[in-house]
Design a protein around this motif. Structure first.
Motif: not given
Length: 543
Positions: A451-463, A489-495
């Motif tokens: 739910e938190f990652l859905y707020a990222h402007p580039d993410i359509e879906d996350a599991q 996106l990479d792990a660093e950008a998500i972090r």
């Protein structure tokens, strides 16, 4: 039964009483009350029936089944994508007391053979082909392995006409209908198990007729309203929440296509002036991102249901703001509970319809318990979601051992889902017991991170899943589907996005970009498969 205010269990007594009809008797009551209302529209085949006409057609097929010797309790399998004949067979088998066995259109010979034999199907009604599936060839391959299978009817061939021609006199159908009880088994649905063979959830007239009725009560559909049903009939979402929900209310069933196509669904909503539409979250995402979305007139929409998986908040907001579905509901349940146990209401506020799965359905009890001890947890604390009431299945077909594992001696169905009940009785699902990640002794619920990652402007879906880790036991891995045109996106950008907003132990260590997620036909994400693939991709087999 404890009252709504009594404590951590919850139930809703409901304003309408339970329906004690059989499915056939209830359908005839609706047809008598609304004979000239359009009952069924098959867009792909160009077919339309009013309730009077559809009842007549169902009767012809029911009498044909009797003419072929189908007895009360015989199993009749149906293996087909969505079509008008699927719906007709659903009601025709119900009228004669035959048990309809829903067979997933995606099955291949191994699974088909298992279902035919495990349920003892006597007659199979099948499509000839769909997409890459040659059903005629596959039936030919397994027929010798299915000793109970006596008859096969292929839709779209002279078989169907011959079945109708076998119709016995109407009096024989009346006599059969009069012999039925609403507690008789009427439907077997095979649950998509992640390990081993699927189990056949066995449901009665009373189970599914009432559940379809109360789902539809909750979204305020009325006689003459029109429901677009792109979800599969072989699953409860299509045949119970969709078809039975419509026919208990005099609502029109609209079949947009044999399988889900976002563009065709949008076109159908516009052309047929549909009042509501059903879908799993991935279907709504596909419709909202379809090139024709902005050009379609969806102003006829008012309501609908999003279910089958926990619903992303941003997707729900677009349903309300851009698809005109101001009364859309979230539903939660499982095949074994007919299926819905919780639902938001058509007049719930936005927060409840975006942040929860609703509250207990009418005539249904729910509770949240400690999975280890079985004790009810305090409101606000996570535990296993359990439900009890008319909706709980009769059991798994010829599998008392698995039935006893799922339904305890007090009648509670143990879902395996982790839930939190709020003070107002509304619930949230925080994951599956088996999906919960334990990282360094901390319980991590994937849904919170998703739910938190859905707020990222580039993410359509996350599991989010857990993968093995030598130091922490498990680490967080997220599979991400980007929006069209978004940067990688990479792990660093998500972090960087999560730092300071999520606890450090909830921030994913691994990020895997995908175009699609592995999922069942009903839209449930297959996290077991994701975990296996992640271990292989990341080289964690020895962790």
């Amino acid at each position: 039964m404890q009252s709504y205010d009594a404590g951590p269990t919850d139930h809703e007594a409901g304003t309408a009483p339970l329906i004690e009809d059989t499915i056939g008797a209830n359908f005839e009551r609706t047809a008598a009350a609304h004979p000239d209302v359009e009952a069924l529209v098959d867009v792909a085949q160009g077919l339309r029936w009013t309730y009077r006409e559809l009842n007549d057609e169902i009767d012809v097929v029911a009498r044909g089944l009797l003419g072929r010797g189908i007895a009360k309790g015989d199993r009749v399998g149906i293996w087909s994508p969505n079509c008008a004949e699927w719906t007709i067979v659903q009601y025709a088998t119900a009228k004669i007391g035959a048990i309809l066995v829903n067979i997933n259109p995606a099955y291949r010979t191994h699974e088909l053979s298992y279902v035919l034999n495990q349920s003892g199907v006597r007659m199979l009604i099948s499509a000839t082909s769909f997409k890459t599936s040659d059903y005629v060839a596959m039936v030919g391959q397994v027929r010798a392995e299915a000793p109970t299978l006596r008859m096969v009817i292929f839709l779209g061939t002279e078989d169907w006409a011959a079945l109708r021609d076998a119709a016995v006199p109407a009096q024989q159908l009346r006599e059969r209908m009069d012999s039925l009880s609403n507690t008789d088994p009427i439907n077997i649905q095979y649950t998509s198990g992640t390990t081993g063979f699927p189990k056949g959830a066995t449901l009665s007239h009373r189970n599914i007729l009432n559940n379809g009725f109360f789902v539809t009560e909750g979204i305020n559909l009325k006689p003459g309203d029109r429901l677009c049903i792109p979800v599969p009939f072989y699953h409860c979402f299509g045949m119970v929440m969709g078809n039975l929900g419509c026919t208990t209310h005099g609502v029109t069933m609209v079949i947009p296509a044999p399988g889900f196509e976002p563009g065709i669904t949008l076109e159908t909503i516009e052309a047929e002036r549909c009042t509501g539409v059903y879908g799993v979250p991935t279907m709504f995402i596909a419709m909202q991102n379809h090139p024709s979305f902005a050009d379609r007139d969806l102003s006829s929409l008012r309501t609908g249901v999003m279910a089958g998986a926990v619903c992303p908040i941003e997707v729900m907001k677009r349903c309300i703001n851009e698809m005109h579905m101001a009364e859309v509901a979230i539903c939660y349940g499982m095949t074994e509970t007919s299926p819905v146990s919780c639902q938001t209401l058509h007049d719930d506020d936005l927060e409840r319809r975006t942040a929860t799965i609703g509250r207990a359905h009418p005539h249904v009890e729910i509770k949240v318990v400690d999975p280890e001890t079985g004790d009810i947890v305090e409101r606000g604390q996570p535990g296993e979601f359990c439900t009890r009431g008319y909706s709980v299945m009769l059991g798994y077909w010829e599998d008392p051992e698995k039935t006893a594992e799922a339904i305890d001696q007090d009648g509670w169905m143990h879902t395996g889902d982790l839930a939190v009940m709020r003070e107002d009785g509304y619930c949230t699902i925080v994951g599956r017991i088996k999906d919960m990640v334990i990282r360094g002794g901390e319980n991590v619920y994937p849904r919170e991170i998703e739910e938190f990652l859905y707020a990222h402007p580039d993410i359509e879906d996350a599991q989010v899943i857990g993968v093995p880790d030598t130091r922490y036991g498990e680490e967080i891995c997220v599979w991400i589907k980007l929006k069209p045109g978004a940067e990688r996106l990479d792990a660093e950008a998500i972090r960087e996005f999560a730092t300071g907003r999520l606890a450090h132990y909830k921030i994913p260590r691994y990020v895997h970009l995908v175009d699609e997620f592995p999922m069942t036909v009903t839209g449930k994400i297959r996290k077991v498969q994701m975990r296996e693939e992640s271990v292989r991709i990341l080289g964690l087999a020895n962790s």
